[in-house]
Design an enzyme around this catalytic site. Structure first.
Site, PDB file in Angstrom:
ATOM      1  N   GLU A   1       0.787  -1.238   0.000  1.00 38.38           N
ATOM      2  CA  GLU A   1       0.000   0.000   0.000  1.00 38.38           C
ATOM      3  C   GLU A   1       0.817   1.285   0.000  1.00 38.38           C
ATOM      4  OE1 GLU A   1      -2.918  -0.243   3.111  1.00 38.38           O
ATOM      5  OE2 GLU A   1      -3.693  -2.160   2.416  1.00 38.38           O
ATOM      6  N   ASP A   2       2.108   1.221  -0.315  1.00 34.94           N
ATOM      7  CA  ASP A   2       2.881   2.465  -0.389  1.00 34.94           C
ATOM      8  C   ASP A   2       2.346   3.383  -1.480  1.00 34.94           C
ATOM      9  OD1 ASP A   2       4.400   1.416   1.602  1.00 34.94           O
ATOM     10  OD2 ASP A   2       6.230   1.176   0.437  1.00 34.94           O
TER      11      ASP A   2
END
Length: 462
Positions: A452-453
Site C-alpha cells: 500500500e505504499d
C-alpha cells in the site's frame, strides 16, 4: 569441509545501566536462544502480559532502553587452524554493536539481513567472550528522521520509515506497539578453508514443458576446484549428473529434460507437489572435499498472464502454472506472533495446513512483517512432513504436502519511504540476501514491492 559451532548456550541479558528489568550490572539468564527482551521478561513475570487489557502501554519503556546480551563459548585448536573463521549472525533485532573478546567487530542496522564477520584474529583457544549491545532502534529512528525528514504514512510512528526492521512492531490496525530487541535468529561460528558462498539453481520450463536447470556456483575465494552435481527424484534416485570445472571461484553447468521426462510441481488442487533434490559436492584439484550443499527444487512453468481486456481498458492479471490457469484464493499472512522467537516449526505447519483445509492455494506474505524463515517456504513447497496436529486442538495426524503459491512482498508498508544513500545501501543488501535465499522455492509465484505504499502516495498526492 566447513565446521559449524552453534553459539546457543549460556546466554544472559541486561538492561544496560539498570532500570525496571534489573539492577545495574545484574545479568539475567536467558531461558531460550534465539530470544528477545520482551519474551524473556514476560516469562519471568517482570513485565505484565501486553496482550491483556491496556498493559501494552506499561511495557513501552523496553523500546527506549539499551540492552545487552552476552555469552562465552569455547574454540578449539582445530577450528583456529583453518584459514577462515567467521562469526555468523542470521538476524539481529535491530541496531547492535558486536564485540568479541573486547574488540568491536561491527555495528548492525538491519533486522532482515545476516552478518558474516571475519573473527579469526580476535579468537583464542579456549573460552571467548561475545557481547551484543542493542541501543534503542526507536530512538535511532527518531534521530534519522530529524536528519533526513519526516515521511507520510499510515500506522505507527513515522520514524519507523527510517529503520529496517519489522514495521508492525510500531503498532498497526491489527496489533500492538511492541518494540522488541535481541538476537532473533541463530548465531554460530564457521571455520573453513573454502566454502560455497552462493549456489543458484534456476529452472526454465518452456511452453512445451521441456526444462532446463541451470546450476551456478560461487566459492568464497577465487580458487580452482571441481564440483559434482547430482539431480535426484523424490525417492532419491539419481536422474542426471554433471561435473563442473571451477575457475577463479566460479563455475556453472545445466541439465536439459524433454517434456514428460521430469515430474512437474503443481499447486495444491492441481496436481502433486513433486520436489527434486540437487546435491553439490566441491573438492580441490587434488580431490580433497571443500564443501557441499543440497537444495530442493520444483520443476514448473509459472507466469503471470497480462493480456489486453476486450472492450475496456486494462490488462488481465492471473497466474498460470504448467500452462494451466489457476484460480487463486488465499489469505494475507502477518507474523504469527508479535514475539517472533516464540513461533515454533509446528505452529507454522499447523497454521499453513489450515489454509489447505479451507481450500486455499495462495498465501501473501505481507510487507509490514518479515521475510519468513526457511521452514515457511519449505512447507509451502510441500515437504511431506507428518506431525501431531496438537496446535489446532485435534488429535488427528495429517500430511503437510501443502503446495501453496506464495505472493512475497518486500518489507515496506503503508509509508513514504526515504531514499538517502545509506538507506538505499541497507535495502540493497537486504534485497539481495533475501532474493538469493528464497529464489529456488517453486512455491514463490511473485515478488511484490510493498504493501500500500502507492496508495499512500496517491491519497496524499505525493
Amino acid at each position: 569441509m566447513p565446521s559449524i559451532l552453534p553459539i546457543n548456550k549460556n546466554w544472559s541479558f541486561t538492561q544496560v545501566g539498570g532500570g525496571e528489568a534489573n539492577a545495574d550490572g545484574e545479568w539475567i539468564p536467558a531461558s531460550q536462544f534465539p530470544t528477545s527482551t520482551h519474551a524473556e521478561l514476560l516469562k519471568l513475570k517482570k513485565i505484565p502480559d501486553p496482550f491483556v487489557g491496556l498493559h501494552e502501554w506499561d511495557v513501552q519503556w523496553l523500546g527506549e532502553a539499551v540492552w545487552a546480551f552476552k555469552t562465552t563459548f569455547d574454540v578449539t585448536e582445530r577450528e583456529l587452524a583453518e584459514p577462515n573463521v567467521d562469526l555468523v549472525f542470521e538476524g539481529l533485532d535491530t541496531n547492535a554493536i558486536v564485540e568479541l573478546n573486547g574488540q568491536k567487530l561491527a555495528e548492525t542496522n538491519n533486522m532482515f539481513v545476516s552478518y558474516r564477520l571475519p573473527a579469526k584474529e580476535h579468537l583464542k583457544v579456549g573460552p571467548n567472550d561475545l557481547l551484543l549491545t542493542f541501543p534503542s532502534s526507536y530512538l535511532i529512528g527518531k534521530e534519522l528522521e530529524a536528519t533526513h525528514g519526516k515521511g507520510a504514512l499510515w500506522n505507527g510512528d513515522s520514524s519507523r520509515l527510517h529503520v529496517r526492521t519489522a514495521q508492525y512492531r510500531y503498532g498497526w490496525d491489527w496489533g500492538p506497539v511492541l518494540l522488541t530487541t535481541g538476537p532473533w535468529k541463530p548465531v554460530y561460528l564457521e571455520a573453513y578453508s573454502v566454502r560455497i558462498d552462493d549456489l543458484r539453481i534456476s529452472t526454465k520450463v518452456d511452453e512445451s514443458l521441456a526444462a532446463v536447470i541451470d546450476i551456478t556456483i560461487a566459492l568464497s575465494s577465487e580458487v580452482s576446484a571441481k564440483a559434482s552435481v547430482v539431480l535426484k527424484d523424490a525417492s532419491g534416485k539419481a536422474l542426471k549428473t554433471a561435473d563442473i570445472s571451477i575457475s577463479n571461484g566460479k563455475g556453472s553447468s545445466s541439465f536439459e529434460a524433454k517434456a514428460g521426462e521430469l515430474e512437474l510441481w503443481w499447486p495444491v488442487g492441481y496436481g502433486k507437489q513433486v520436489l527434486h533434490t540437487v546435491d553439490v559436492q566441491v573438492a580441490d584439484e587434488g580431490g580433497k572435499a571443500l564443501d557441499s550443499k543440497t537444495q530442493k527444487i520444483g520443476i514448473r512453468r509459472l507466469r503471470i498472464v497480462q493480456d489486453p481486456l476486450e472492450g475496456e481498458e486494462g490488462l488481465t492479471f492471473l497466474f498460470e502454472v504448467n500452462n494451466v490457469r489457476i484460480f487463486c484464493g488465499g489469505s494475507n499472512w502477518i507474523p504469527a506472533d508479535s514475539f517472533l522467537t516464540n513461533i515454533s516449526d509446528d505452529r507454522y505447519r499447523a497454521w499453513l495446513q489450515l489454509m489447505v483445509d479451507g481450500n486455499q492455494n495462495m498465501i501473501r506474505v505481507w510487507g509490514g512483517g518479515i521475510y519468513e524463515p526457511d521452514i515457511f517456504y519449505d512447507l509451502c513447497d510441500g515437504m511431506g512432513t507428518i506431525l501431531d496436529a496438537i496446535e489446532i486442538k485435534t488429535n488427528a495426524y495429517f500430511s503437510v504436502e501443502l503446495g501453496l503459491l506464495v505472493w512475497q512482498d518486500s518489507m515496506f508498508g503503508c509509508g513514504q519511504y526515504p531514499a538517502y544513500d545509506d538507506y538505499i545501501k541497507r535495502v540493497e543488501v537486504e534485497t539481495e540476501q533475501n532474493v538469493k535465499r528464497l529464489r529456488h522455492h517453486p512455491s514463490l509465484a511473485i515478488w511484490a514491492g510493498n504493501n500500500e505504499d502507492y496508495q499512500v502516495a496517491e491519497q496524499l498526492n505525493l
